[in-house]
Write a protein that holds these residues in place. Structure first.
Motif, PDB file in Angstrom:
ATOM      1  N   UNK A 181     -11.082  15.192  -3.237  1.00 25.45           N
ATOM      2  CA  UNK A 181     -10.547  14.796  -4.539  1.00 25.45           C
ATOM      3  C   UNK A 181     -11.624  14.097  -5.360  1.00 25.45           C
ATOM      4  N   UNK A 182     -12.582  13.468  -4.673  1.00 22.09           N
ATOM      5  CA  UNK A 182     -13.726  12.835  -5.337  1.00 22.09           C
ATOM      6  C   UNK A 182     -14.857  12.745  -4.323  1.00 22.09           C
ATOM      7  N   UNK A 183     -16.089  12.803  -4.830  1.00 24.06           N
ATOM      8  CA  UNK A 183     -17.269  12.708  -3.959  1.00 24.06           C
ATOM      9  C   UNK A 183     -18.129  11.550  -4.427  1.00 24.06           C
ATOM     10  N   UNK A 184     -18.332  10.587  -3.539  1.00 23.27           N
ATOM     11  CA  UNK A 184     -19.255   9.481  -3.815  1.00 23.27           C
ATOM     12  C   UNK A 184     -20.650   9.902  -3.367  1.00 23.27           C
ATOM     13  N   UNK A 185     -21.634   9.763  -4.242  1.00 22.74           N
ATOM     14  CA  UNK A 185     -22.975  10.231  -3.918  1.00 22.74           C
ATOM     15  C   UNK A 185     -24.016   9.295  -4.518  1.00 22.74           C
ATOM     16  N   UNK A 186     -25.220   9.289  -3.932  1.00 22.93           N
ATOM     17  CA  UNK A 186     -26.307   8.462  -4.448  1.00 22.93           C
ATOM     18  C   UNK A 186     -26.802   8.968  -5.795  1.00 22.93           C
ATOM     19  N   UNK A 187     -26.971  10.271  -5.907  1.00 25.38           N
ATOM     20  CA  UNK A 187     -27.551  10.885  -7.101  1.00 25.38           C
ATOM     21  C   UNK A 187     -26.746  12.141  -7.411  1.00 25.38           C
ATOM     22  N   UNK A 224     -12.567   1.157  -7.511  1.00 22.80           N
ATOM     23  CA  UNK A 224     -12.189   2.512  -7.909  1.00 22.80           C
ATOM     24  C   UNK A 224     -11.838   3.354  -6.689  1.00 22.80           C
ATOM     25  N   UNK A 225     -12.685   3.251  -5.649  1.00 22.47           N
ATOM     26  CA  UNK A 225     -12.446   4.048  -4.445  1.00 22.47           C
ATOM     27  C   UNK A 225     -11.150   3.618  -3.763  1.00 22.47           C
ATOM     28  N   UNK A 226     -10.910   2.312  -3.671  1.00 23.37           N
ATOM     29  CA  UNK A 226      -9.671   1.843  -3.055  1.00 23.37           C
ATOM     30  C   UNK A 226      -8.445   2.324  -3.832  1.00 23.37           C
ATOM     31  N   UNK A 227      -8.546   2.338  -5.161  1.00 21.69           N
ATOM     32  CA  UNK A 227      -7.424   2.812  -5.976  1.00 21.69           C
ATOM     33  C   UNK A 227      -7.144   4.288  -5.700  1.00 21.69           C
ATOM     34  N   UNK A 228      -8.197   5.063  -5.556  1.00 16.49           N
ATOM     35  CA  UNK A 228      -8.026   6.488  -5.264  1.00 16.49           C
ATOM     36  C   UNK A 228      -7.391   6.690  -3.881  1.00 16.49           C
ATOM     37  N   UNK A 229      -7.842   5.907  -2.903  1.00 16.51           N
ATOM     38  CA  UNK A 229      -7.270   6.007  -1.561  1.00 16.51           C
ATOM     39  C   UNK A 229      -5.797   5.617  -1.570  1.00 16.51           C
ATOM     40  N   UNK A 230      -5.460   4.599  -2.349  1.00 15.30           N
ATOM     41  CA  UNK A 230      -4.067   4.162  -2.442  1.00 15.30           C
ATOM     42  C   UNK A 230      -3.180   5.246  -3.055  1.00 15.30           C
ATOM     43  N   UNK A 231      -3.767   6.111  -3.872  1.00 18.26           N
ATOM     44  CA  UNK A 231      -3.009   7.235  -4.473  1.00 18.26           C
ATOM     45  C   UNK A 231      -2.941   8.428  -3.527  1.00 18.26           C
ATOM     46  N   UNK A 232      -3.539   8.272  -2.331  1.00 18.01           N
ATOM     47  CA  UNK A 232      -3.479   9.354  -1.351  1.00 18.01           C
ATOM     48  C   UNK A 232      -4.610  10.351  -1.463  1.00 18.01           C
ATOM     49  N   UNK A 292       0.831  -1.186   0.000  1.00 16.91           N
ATOM     50  CA  UNK A 292       0.000   0.000   0.000  1.00 16.91           C
ATOM     51  C   UNK A 292       0.871   1.243   0.000  1.00 16.91           C
ATOM     52  N   UNK A 293       0.465   2.274  -0.707  1.00 13.42           N
ATOM     53  CA  UNK A 293       1.241   3.504  -0.810  1.00 13.42           C
ATOM     54  C   UNK A 293       1.389   4.162   0.551  1.00 13.42           C
ATOM     55  N   UNK A 294       2.529   4.824   0.781  1.00 14.08           N
ATOM     56  CA  UNK A 294       2.728   5.555   2.021  1.00 14.08           C
ATOM     57  C   UNK A 294       1.825   6.778   2.068  1.00 14.08           C
ATOM     58  N   UNK A 295       1.311   7.195   0.892  1.00 14.12           N
ATOM     59  CA  UNK A 295       0.387   8.333   0.831  1.00 14.12           C
ATOM     60  C   UNK A 295      -1.049   7.821   0.906  1.00 14.12           C
ATOM     61  N   UNK A 296      -1.322   7.058   1.947  1.00 17.18           N
ATOM     62  CA  UNK A 296      -2.654   6.503   2.103  1.00 17.18           C
ATOM     63  C   UNK A 296      -3.673   7.629   2.238  1.00 17.18           C
ATOM     64  N   UNK A 297      -4.765   7.495   1.501  1.00 21.43           N
ATOM     65  CA  UNK A 297      -5.791   8.520   1.532  1.00 21.43           C
ATOM     66  C   UNK A 297      -6.759   8.323   2.675  1.00 21.43           C
ATOM     67  N   UNK A 298      -7.845   9.097   2.639  1.00 20.04           N
ATOM     68  CA  UNK A 298      -8.863   9.027   3.676  1.00 20.04           C
ATOM     69  C   UNK A 298     -10.237   8.937   3.038  1.00 20.04           C
ATOM     70  N   UNK A 299     -11.065   8.086   3.610  1.00 18.55           N
ATOM     71  CA  UNK A 299     -12.472   8.008   3.239  1.00 18.55           C
ATOM     72  C   UNK A 299     -13.231   8.810   4.292  1.00 18.55           C
ATOM     73  N   UNK A 300     -13.973   9.809   3.851  1.00 18.65           N
ATOM     74  CA  UNK A 300     -14.626  10.727   4.780  1.00 18.65           C
ATOM     75  C   UNK A 300     -16.140  10.659   4.599  1.00 18.65           C
ATOM     76  N   UNK A 301     -16.847  10.188   5.635  1.00 21.66           N
ATOM     77  CA  UNK A 301     -18.299  10.133   5.598  1.00 21.66           C
ATOM     78  C   UNK A 301     -18.849  11.469   6.077  1.00 21.66           C
ATOM     79  N   UNK A 302     -19.610  12.135   5.226  1.00 21.31           N
ATOM     80  CA  UNK A 302     -20.107  13.478   5.532  1.00 21.31           C
ATOM     81  C   UNK A 302     -21.630  13.466   5.594  1.00 21.31           C
ATOM     82  N   UNK A 303     -22.182  13.853   6.738  1.00 17.75           N
ATOM     83  CA  UNK A 303     -23.637  13.952   6.875  1.00 17.75           C
ATOM     84  C   UNK A 303     -24.120  15.234   6.201  1.00 17.75           C
ATOM     85  N   UNK A 304     -25.203  15.117   5.454  1.00 22.20           N
ATOM     86  CA  UNK A 304     -25.759  16.270   4.744  1.00 22.20           C
ATOM     87  C   UNK A 304     -27.188  16.528   5.211  1.00 22.20           C
ATOM     88  N   UNK A 305     -27.724  17.724   4.966  1.00 24.15           N
ATOM     89  CA  UNK A 305     -29.053  18.083   5.479  1.00 24.15           C
ATOM     90  C   UNK A 305     -30.148  17.104   5.061  1.00 24.15           C
TER      91      UNK A 305
END
Length: 281
Positions: A33-39, A72-80, A1-14
């Motif tokens: 860097x990217x936003x995962x969303x339902x719609x 895809x998300x894991x690859x992005x996290x691995x890139x930091x 795994x890259x030393x520049x491990x990224x972060x997955x951030x769960x954000x509550x919205x209204x």
């Protein structure tokens, strides 16, 4: 795994009121860097209304795509990268996508962060007036079959306050089913359109709730907060007999009355049957 491990951030919205988007949540959405969303349309609208300029891609992660999006998300996290996860409203992972992403990210050793905020379940619980020290979240009940029956039966004897989500066109049926297994006198609160213009919290018994739903035909997102069952040792013979009489007076058969009262009061069915038999003499 890259030393520049990224972060997955769960954000509550209204869940309705845009003013509930916290400054920290806005910062995370702005800097992601990217936003995962339902719609993507709904999230795009949220960003627009909040005045957040979008430069990061919106990755659709819903009930149908979450599994396929993990790689895809894991690859992005691995890139930091810093990948934010939001749902259409509320806290990700609570009856919404997010759980699989968290499990996969944690398994790979990536940092998982949470920006807490709006939650319809918690908002309804604290507004219900029912005990909130101990509670259980049930989410959506199965729509039919043995799975629904089993969950309803479990709720009948659950002593903690229970929180359920329900669609407006199914709420009358769910209240009726709960009344049947828990007894008509169990208290319930029904919250709709929380934080929105037409917010409403109705409180009463399951019996009255059935009448309210039939008269009101409620619209919008709904949360049911159900009072927990009484502890088994608190039910006296007089309590059982009173509950039996109420059920029988409503035209419920002796057999069904016994089953309903036993579940609602948390007492052995044989005890209720014995008292029901004595009533018939």
């Amino acid at each position: 795994m890259s030393s520049r491990s990224g972060s997955l951030v769960l954000v509550a919205t209204p869940i309705g009121n845009l003013g509930d988007l916290s400054p920290r949540a806005a910062d995370e959405l702005r800097d992601a860097d990217a936003i995962c969303c339902e719609d993507s349309r709904r999230t795009g609208k949220l960003l627009e209304l909040a005045g957040i300029a979008r430069s990061s891609p919106l990755l659709v992660v819903n009930d149908h795509t979450e599994t396929s999006r993990v790689g895809d998300v894991l690859a992005r996290l691995a890139r930091g990268e810093r990948v934010v996860v939001v749902t259409d409203a509320g806290t990700p992972g609570i009856s919404d996508p997010g759980e699989q992403l968290v499990r996969a990210a944690a398994a790979e050793g990536h940092r998982v962060e949470v920006v807490p905020g709006p939650s319809a379940a918690i908002a309804a619980l604290v507004a219900s007036g029912l005990p909130a020290a101990r509670f259980v979240f049930e989410g959506f009940l199965p729509r039919k079959g043995s799975g629904r029956t089993a969950r309803l039966q479990a709720l009948a004897s659950e002593q903690r306050t229970a929180i359920l989500y329900e669609a407006p066109h199914r709420v009358a049926r769910t209240l009726a089913d709960l009344s049947e297994v828990c007894g008509p006198d169990r208290r319930v609160a029904v919250a709709r359109e929380l934080t929105k213009l037409h917010e409403e919290v109705w409180r009463g018994t399951l019996e009255r709730g059935c009448e309210w739903a039939a008269e009101k035909e409620p619209k919008g997102e709904l949360v049911l907060v159900l009072e927990g069952a009484a502890a088994p040792e608190t039910a006296t013979d007089d309590d059982v007999v009173d509950a039996l009489r109420r059920a029988l007076d409503r035209g419920v058969s002796t057999k069904d009355s016994v089953t309903t009262v036993a579940r609602a009061l948390g007492v052995p069915k044989r005890r209720v049957y014995s008292l029901a038999t004595a009533l018939d003499r």
